[in-house]
Design an enzyme around this catalytic site. Structure first.
Site, PDB file in Angstrom:
ATOM      1  N   ASP A  33     -26.524 -19.233  18.937  1.00 37.02           N
ATOM      2  CA  ASP A  33     -25.842 -20.477  19.289  1.00 37.02           C
ATOM      3  C   ASP A  33     -25.772 -20.555  20.813  1.00 37.02           C
ATOM      4  O   ASP A  33     -26.790 -20.565  21.482  1.00 37.02           O
ATOM      5  CB  ASP A  33     -24.462 -20.500  18.620  1.00 37.02           C
ATOM      6  CG  ASP A  33     -23.862 -21.886  18.528  1.00 37.02           C
ATOM      7  OD1 ASP A  33     -24.140 -22.723  19.395  1.00 37.02           O
ATOM      8  OD2 ASP A  33     -23.068 -22.144  17.593  1.00 37.02           O
ATOM      9  N   GLU A  83     -16.525 -25.178  21.265  1.00 33.24           N
ATOM     10  CA  GLU A  83     -17.864 -25.009  21.860  1.00 33.24           C
ATOM     11  C   GLU A  83     -17.797 -25.050  23.387  1.00 33.24           C
ATOM     12  O   GLU A  83     -16.781 -25.400  23.979  1.00 33.24           O
ATOM     13  CB  GLU A  83     -18.803 -26.141  21.387  1.00 33.24           C
ATOM     14  CG  GLU A  83     -19.637 -25.816  20.154  1.00 33.24           C
ATOM     15  CD  GLU A  83     -20.799 -24.869  20.445  1.00 33.24           C
ATOM     16  OE1 GLU A  83     -20.878 -24.342  21.577  1.00 33.24           O
ATOM     17  OE2 GLU A  83     -21.633 -24.660  19.544  1.00 33.24           O
ATOM     18  N   ARG A 115     -26.013 -36.841  17.978  1.00 39.77           N
ATOM     19  CA  ARG A 115     -24.890 -36.634  18.905  1.00 39.77           C
ATOM     20  C   ARG A 115     -25.265 -35.624  19.984  1.00 39.77           C
ATOM     21  O   ARG A 115     -26.197 -34.838  19.821  1.00 39.77           O
ATOM     22  CB  ARG A 115     -23.648 -36.136  18.165  1.00 39.77           C
ATOM     23  CG  ARG A 115     -23.782 -34.730  17.569  1.00 39.77           C
ATOM     24  CD  ARG A 115     -22.411 -34.215  17.131  1.00 39.77           C
ATOM     25  NE  ARG A 115     -22.453 -32.926  16.456  1.00 39.77           N
ATOM     26  CZ  ARG A 115     -22.471 -31.741  17.062  1.00 39.77           C
ATOM     27  NH1 ARG A 115     -22.505 -31.672  18.398  1.00 39.77           N
ATOM     28  NH2 ARG A 115     -22.485 -30.616  16.354  1.00 39.77           N
TER      29      ARG A 115
END
Length: 281
Positions: free
Chosen positions: A190, A15, A95
């Site tokens: 995303d 990521e 998170r």
């Protein structure tokens, strides 16, 4: 469009690619592997910094070192490796996820619940450590970026399956009038990046592609990728024309798990990007 492999690896959840133009290297993370990577195209080295928690993003700082969006908050890593909390907001089942630096050097840090139910947030973090939650009740906080003139902010809550746009005040860091830019009909949006012309490039989780949308929200280009779960993208290289794409292996098996899943891909000459600001803290 040619597609090369920058880093051949098996990251569970690659990521947050970020080009660090001060060093000519690519920062990226393996969220679930609790690793921060720094890839050097010059020699092919991919150095790894292990951290004690899941890490959603790592960004460069103007004074050197890194700022990390960790599970329990935002941390600073100094040049000598010293780690300190800048913001601590630990919450059970939550998170840190994607993050970005605005044109004035502030950090925008997103969070998400592990079960992906609404309960995450998007916060603006000042270099001083002052933090303000700007969006609450977020499902999966992901891509964040700004128009070249800094007047617009783009944002993805993947659970909404769209890219949103907000008016942005660079001086105050205020973002307002959130509205849809485009509903995404392939995979799940995303991570994103904005190029020099103001177009928005979006990685499509489960869609095996990255797309380029004009500032008006019109689909302008689509690049098929040899992986099922591209996660995020950024421009890099000495002239910011190479598009780097992180990918994931998590949740895939059998035929869906391609050979390159978890690797970092690069599309040479894909477009023209802009340097990313560093965190001013």
């Amino acid at each position: 469009m040619p597609i090369d492999v920058a880093v051949r690896t098996e990251a569970a959840l690659g990521e947050a690619p970020t080009w660090d133009h001060s060093s000519g290297t690519l920062l990226w993370v393996d969220v679930l592997g609790s690793e921060v990577h720094r890839y050097s195209p010059h020699n092919g080295d991919d150095a790894v910094l292990e951290v004690p928690q899941h890490v959603g993003a790592a960004k460069p700082r103007t004074r050197g070192g890194l700022v990390l969006n960790l599970r329990d908050g935002v941390a600073l890593v100094d040049r000598d490796g010293t780690k300190t909390w800048l913001v601590y907001w630990a919450r059970d089942g939550v998170r840190g996820n994607d993050a970005a630096i605005d044109p004035a050097g502030r950090l925008w840090a997103g969070t998400m619940r592990y079960d992906e139910d609404p309960g995450g947030w998007l916060a603006r973090v000042e270099p001083s450590g002052d933090a303000k939650v700007v969006l609450d009740g977020v499902g999966v906080s992901n891509g964040i970026g700004w128009s070249p003139d800094g007047s617009l902010m783009y944002y993805v809550d993947s659970s909404e399956r769209r890219v949103d746009v907000l008016d942005y005040d660079r001086d105050t860091g205020e973002a307002r009038d959130r509205r849809p830019l485009v509903a995404v009909d392939r995979g799940v949006p995303d991570g994103l990046t904005v190029d020099a012309s103001g177009a928005v490039w979006v990685a499509l989780w489960g869609g095996s592609a990255v797309r380029r949308y004009t500032p008006a929200g019109k689909l302008d280009a689509e690049v098929e990728l040899p992986v099922g779960r591209p996660t995020a993208c950024c421009f890099g290289g000495h002239d910011f024309t190479d598009l780097y794409v992180t990918t994931a292996r998590t949740g895939l098996s059998g035929d869906a798990l391609s050979e390159l899943a978890g690797s970092v891909l690069v599309l040479p000459g894909a477009g023209e990007g802009l340097p990313s600001p560093a965190f001013a803290g």
